[in-house]
Write a protein that holds these residues in place. Structure first.
Motif, short mmCIF file in Angstrom:
data_model
loop_
_atom_site.label_atom_id
_atom_site.label_comp_id
_atom_site.label_asym_id
_atom_site.label_seq_id
_atom_site.Cartn_x
_atom_site.Cartn_y
_atom_site.Cartn_z
N LEU A 1 44.39 34.06 52.88
CA LEU A 1 43.69 35.49 52.44
C LEU A 1 43.15 34.89 50.95
O LEU A 1 43.85 34.56 50.05
CB LEU A 1 44.88 36.59 52.10
N ARG A 2 41.77 35.02 50.75
CA ARG A 2 41.25 34.73 49.53
C ARG A 2 40.75 35.90 48.71
O ARG A 2 40.12 36.57 49.41
CB ARG A 2 39.80 33.95 49.66
N VAL A 3 41.43 36.40 47.80
CA VAL A 3 41.31 37.51 47.12
C VAL A 3 40.88 37.46 45.76
O VAL A 3 41.20 36.27 45.00
CB VAL A 3 42.62 38.57 47.17
N ASP A 4 40.33 38.55 45.25
CA ASP A 4 39.83 38.35 43.57
C ASP A 4 40.17 39.58 43.17
O ASP A 4 40.65 40.75 43.51
CB ASP A 4 38.48 37.75 43.41
N ALA A 5 39.71 39.61 41.61
CA ALA A 5 39.92 40.83 40.81
C ALA A 5 41.10 41.85 41.22
O ALA A 5 42.24 41.23 40.99
CB ALA A 5 38.63 41.54 41.06
N PHE A 6 40.71 43.05 41.44
CA PHE A 6 41.98 44.02 41.79
C PHE A 6 42.88 43.84 42.71
O PHE A 6 44.00 43.94 42.79
CB PHE A 6 41.41 45.35 41.71
N GLU A 7 42.15 43.25 43.89
CA GLU A 7 43.02 42.87 45.21
C GLU A 7 43.76 41.68 44.83
O GLU A 7 44.94 41.95 45.13
CB GLU A 7 42.02 42.52 46.30
N ALA A 8 43.48 40.91 43.95
CA ALA A 8 44.46 39.60 43.81
C ALA A 8 45.65 40.27 42.94
O ALA A 8 46.62 39.89 43.08
CB ALA A 8 43.66 38.63 42.86
N ARG A 9 45.37 41.14 41.92
CA ARG A 9 46.44 41.91 41.25
C ARG A 9 47.26 42.59 42.08
O ARG A 9 48.51 42.30 41.74
CB ARG A 9 45.86 42.81 40.04
N ALA A 10 46.96 43.17 43.10
CA ALA A 10 47.73 44.00 43.82
C ALA A 10 48.49 42.86 44.61
O ALA A 10 49.92 42.90 44.82
CB ALA A 10 46.93 44.81 44.83
#
Lengths: 173, 178
Positions: free
Chosen positions: A127-136
């Motif tokens: 899973l490559r995530v950024d911004a808020f999804e990365a924080r979650a």
């Protein structure tokens, strides 16, 4: 549909390192369903980890759909035995947690994140995530390691009393 | 249960917290919300404590006298109401104001907020910068009354900041619940 009570500090399970799931069996699938149902029961909640419902296993669910701070958005994601491969570009942000309902805190989190884990189908998912999804995702993985946002706040004056909590609870009732 | 506001201030050194809280524990007091920080080299403690019924504030202050002398602390104990007063609820925002130091920055900003019925829930100010070029920094957390939005507050504050010759910014402080 099983909405489980969300455990709060000082429940010891919240501070324990959770065990790997390893095999996707009926129990793992039932756990994932409970996580999703319990998360959905609280409108403000965008993620939940198994220890928060009293199960010391490495599993979490997130869904940042419709969140104003989200950029990447994979919808509802259930991941088992997650492992962080890349974590870059930390940024401070204010977080709260269903398990620490009265406080919020400033926590630095990577804004570029790659994690690998097992899906409910037993397949590997990167899973490559950024911004808020990365924080979650990082917040939930911390739960699997027995870490709360309180363990990561940037300084003693970066913890705040949560002021909107009562209002939210009233909405939910 | 009786509640007290205990304040203690003195030149910073190791051991102050241990000494003050030692007396409080001996007197059967529980620390509830506290705030302790170094202000211009002085360690400043503000403690809201619960103590046994019948403990008089004057007695507690007297009991703290020994360590107050040893650590050269200014100590005060006052009774406070047991009921927790409700703060106005509203949308939380952060306000930062900073610039060349001059008299009245806090008062000017706080007055503007008071007129708008904005409630200050947290405020920290620091005098920083070099000798001869002091910079004043103020960080506030506020809650907005119904009907006032952050942009409106921002434009009012910007006008006031311009008059004062300082910078200001406003941003929502609402936390994301994960």
């Amino acid at each position: 549909m099983v909405v489980r009570p969300v455990l709060r500090l000082p429940e010891p399970v919240l501070k324990r390192r959770a065990e790997p799931v390893l095999r996707v069996d009926d129990a793992a699938r039932a756990l994932a369903l409970d996580l999703v149902d319990t998360m959905r029961a609280s409108p403000a909640c965008v993620g939940l980890a198994a220890p928060q419902i009293g199960v010391s296993l490495r599993a979490f669910v997130i869904d940042v759909s419709g969140h104003r701070k989200a950029r990447s958005c994979h919808g509802e994601v259930v991941l088992l035995d997650p492992e962080v491969l890349v974590a870059q570009d930390p940024v401070h942000g204010r977080e709260g947690c269903m398990s620490v309902p009265d406080l919020t805190g400033e926590v630095a989190r990577a804004t570029t994140l790659v994690v690998r884990g097992l899906t409910l189908e037993g397949e590997e998912r990167v899973l490559r995530v950024d911004a808020f999804e990365a924080r979650a995702v990082q917040h939930e993985i911390d739960h699997l390691d027995g870490l709360l946002f309180l363990d990561r706040v940037s300084s003693a004056d970066a913890v705040f009393r949560r002021k909107v909590y009562r209002q939210e609870r009233r909405l939910r009732e | 249960m009786a509640h007290f506001a205990v304040s203690a201030v003195g030149a910073d050194r190791p051991g102050i917290v241990a000494a003050v809280t030692g007396v409080l524990v001996d007197q059967g007091c529980n620390l509830e919300d506290t705030s302790m920080s170094i202000l211009r080299g002085h360690f400043a403690m503000m403690l809201l404590v619960a103590g046994p019924k019948g403990l008089a504030p004057a007695t507690l202050e007297e009991e703290l006298g020994g360590i107050a002398g040893r650590f050269d602390l200014v100590v005060a104990v006052r009774p406070i109401d047991e009921a927790v007063p409700a703060s106005p609820s509203g949308e939380p925002w952060n306000v930062a104001v900073y610039g060349a130091d001059r008299p009245g920055i806090v008062h000017q900003v706080a007055s503007l907020l008071a007129e708008a019925e904005v409630n200050i829930t947290d405020l920290t100010t620091r005098l920083i910068g070099e000798d001869g070029r002091p910079v004043y920094a103020m960080i506030l957390e506020v809650t907005l009354p119904p009907g006032l939005d952050g942009d409106e507050l921002s434009s009012r504050l910007e006008t006031r900041a311009r008059e004062l010759g300082v910078e200001c910014s406003v941003h929502p402080s609402e936390a994301d619940i994960l």
